[in-house]
Write a protein that holds these residues in place. Sequence first.
Motif, PDB file in Angstrom:
ATOM      1  N   CYS A 173       0.836  -1.202   0.000  1.00 37.65           N
ATOM      2  CA  CYS A 173       0.000   0.000   0.000  1.00 37.65           C
ATOM      3  C   CYS A 173       0.874   1.257   0.000  1.00 37.65           C
ATOM      4  O   CYS A 173       2.101   1.179   0.082  1.00 37.65           O
ATOM      5  CB  CYS A 173      -0.927   0.001   1.209  1.00 37.65           C
ATOM      6  N   HIS A 174       0.236   2.419  -0.049  1.00 44.16           N
ATOM      7  CA  HIS A 174       0.945   3.695  -0.091  1.00 44.16           C
ATOM      8  C   HIS A 174       1.848   3.917   1.119  1.00 44.16           C
ATOM      9  O   HIS A 174       2.814   4.657   1.049  1.00 44.16           O
ATOM     10  CB  HIS A 174      -0.057   4.849  -0.218  1.00 44.16           C
ATOM     11  N   ARG A 175       1.563   3.239   2.229  1.00 45.82           N
ATOM     12  CA  ARG A 175       2.383   3.401   3.424  1.00 45.82           C
ATOM     13  C   ARG A 175       3.820   2.919   3.205  1.00 45.82           C
ATOM     14  O   ARG A 175       4.741   3.363   3.891  1.00 45.82           O
ATOM     15  CB  ARG A 175       1.765   2.666   4.605  1.00 45.82           C
ATOM     16  N   MET A 176       4.001   2.025   2.244  1.00 48.68           N
ATOM     17  CA  MET A 176       5.356   1.542   1.954  1.00 48.68           C
ATOM     18  C   MET A 176       6.220   2.681   1.410  1.00 48.68           C
ATOM     19  O   MET A 176       7.399   2.774   1.741  1.00 48.68           O
ATOM     20  CB  MET A 176       5.325   0.374   0.972  1.00 48.68           C
ATOM     21  N   ASP A 177       5.624   3.558   0.613  1.00 44.42           N
ATOM     22  CA  ASP A 177       6.377   4.698   0.087  1.00 44.42           C
ATOM     23  C   ASP A 177       6.665   5.745   1.168  1.00 44.42           C
ATOM     24  O   ASP A 177       7.536   6.586   0.993  1.00 44.42           O
ATOM     25  CB  ASP A 177       5.643   5.349  -1.091  1.00 44.42           C
ATOM     26  N   GLU A 178       5.948   5.682   2.287  1.00 45.93           N
ATOM     27  CA  GLU A 178       6.259   6.556   3.413  1.00 45.93           C
ATOM     28  C   GLU A 178       7.567   6.124   4.075  1.00 45.93           C
ATOM     29  O   GLU A 178       8.273   6.935   4.652  1.00 45.93           O
ATOM     30  CB  GLU A 178       5.120   6.556   4.433  1.00 45.93           C
ATOM     31  N   LEU A 179       7.867   4.821   3.984  1.00 40.59           N
ATOM     32  CA  LEU A 179       9.129   4.314   4.529  1.00 40.59           C
ATOM     33  C   LEU A 179      10.306   4.695   3.633  1.00 40.59           C
ATOM     34  O   LEU A 179      11.361   5.079   4.105  1.00 40.59           O
ATOM     35  CB  LEU A 179       9.079   2.792   4.671  1.00 40.59           C
ATOM     36  N   ARG A 180      10.079   4.551   2.327  1.00 43.50           N
ATOM     37  CA  ARG A 180      11.108   4.909   1.349  1.00 43.50           C
ATOM     38  C   ARG A 180      10.427   5.073  -0.005  1.00 43.50           C
ATOM     39  O   ARG A 180       9.668   4.200  -0.433  1.00 43.50           O
ATOM     40  CB  ARG A 180      12.167   3.808   1.260  1.00 43.50           C
ATOM     41  N   ASP A 181      10.688   6.180  -0.666  1.00 45.04           N
ATOM     42  CA  ASP A 181      10.091   6.432  -1.971  1.00 45.04           C
ATOM     43  C   ASP A 181      10.428   5.281  -2.924  1.00 45.04           C
ATOM     44  O   ASP A 181      11.593   4.902  -3.055  1.00 45.04           O
ATOM     45  CB  ASP A 181      10.612   7.760  -2.529  1.00 45.04           C
ATOM     46  N   GLY A 182       9.409   4.710  -3.540  1.00 43.74           N
ATOM     47  CA  GLY A 182       9.587   3.618  -4.490  1.00 43.74           C
ATOM     48  C   GLY A 182       9.494   2.229  -3.882  1.00 43.74           C
ATOM     49  O   GLY A 182       9.484   1.236  -4.606  1.00 43.74           O
TER      50      GLY A 182
ATOM     51  N   ARG B  90       6.999   0.759  -2.427  1.00 48.36           N
ATOM     52  CA  ARG B  90       5.749   0.078  -2.792  1.00 48.36           C
ATOM     53  C   ARG B  90       5.943  -0.740  -4.078  1.00 48.36           C
ATOM     54  O   ARG B  90       5.574  -1.903  -4.133  1.00 48.36           O
ATOM     55  CB  ARG B  90       4.631   1.104  -2.976  1.00 48.36           C
ATOM     56  N   ALA B  91       6.548  -0.146  -5.084  1.00 46.24           N
ATOM     57  CA  ALA B  91       6.785  -0.851  -6.347  1.00 46.24           C
ATOM     58  C   ALA B  91       7.797  -1.975  -6.163  1.00 46.24           C
ATOM     59  O   ALA B  91       7.634  -3.065  -6.730  1.00 46.24           O
ATOM     60  CB  ALA B  91       7.269   0.122  -7.416  1.00 46.24           C
ATOM     61  N   GLU B  92       8.828  -1.753  -5.353  1.00 44.88           N
ATOM     62  CA  GLU B  92       9.843  -2.784  -5.112  1.00 44.88           C
ATOM     63  C   GLU B  92       9.248  -4.010  -4.427  1.00 44.88           C
ATOM     64  O   GLU B  92       9.735  -5.129  -4.622  1.00 44.88           O
ATOM     65  CB  GLU B  92      10.965  -2.229  -4.238  1.00 44.88           C
ATOM     66  N   LEU B  93       8.218  -3.806  -3.614  1.00 40.29           N
ATOM     67  CA  LEU B  93       7.604  -4.904  -2.860  1.00 40.29           C
ATOM     68  C   LEU B  93       6.497  -5.616  -3.628  1.00 40.29           C
ATOM     69  O   LEU B  93       5.877  -6.537  -3.094  1.00 40.29           O
ATOM     70  CB  LEU B  93       7.057  -4.396  -1.528  1.00 40.29           C
ATOM     71  N   ASP B  94       6.231  -5.208  -4.858  1.00 42.77           N
ATOM     72  CA  ASP B  94       5.203  -5.887  -5.652  1.00 42.77           C
ATOM     73  C   ASP B  94       5.536  -7.375  -5.730  1.00 42.77           C
ATOM     74  O   ASP B  94       6.663  -7.745  -6.061  1.00 42.77           O
ATOM     75  CB  ASP B  94       5.130  -5.268  -7.051  1.00 42.77           C
ATOM     76  N   ASP B  95       4.584  -8.227  -5.375  1.00 45.03           N
ATOM     77  CA  ASP B  95       4.742  -9.685  -5.318  1.00 45.03           C
ATOM     78  C   ASP B  95       5.727 -10.131  -4.239  1.00 45.03           C
ATOM     79  O   ASP B  95       6.220 -11.256  -4.282  1.00 45.03           O
ATOM     80  CB  ASP B  95       5.167 -10.266  -6.676  1.00 45.03           C
TER      81      ASP B  95
END
Length: 138
Positions: free
Chosen positions: A99-108, A110-115
């Motif tokens: 979710c968007h909260r992942m980008d709060e930890l580090r920009d990008g 969320r996309a890196e964690l896909d799957d």
Amino acid sequence: MAKIVGVWTSPARKSGRSDGHERRQAIPGQGLEGCAHANPPKREVLFVSKEHLDSVGVDPGAIRENLTVEGDDVQQWPIGQRVRAGEAVFEITMVCDPCHRMDELRDGLRAELDDRRGMLARVVEGGEVAVGDEIELL
């Protein structure tokens, strides 16, 4: 053999915090004792592979998982798979999409964690789960 290398709970929703524990009770219909993120019935506990965290340079607990697993790719566990960890039995209910909260930890992130964000589960049989417990697919 796969094992639990981290047990985590969040003290409050949107706290951005995960507290590490040596052991915690898994409670049917509630998730891990004291975790504010449980959302029964399908989102009680989040399993994440340590190898996936390592691959994106994130420390265990940072993405608010409950159980960090080393030695198995939890993303390969099918919906409906039952898993024993310590005294507790869980049933995999769904993929946890980043979710968007992942980008709060580090920009990008969320996309890196896909799957790779992990698998959500419900507690089928309660009991204690501890760091070092082996994982058994039932």
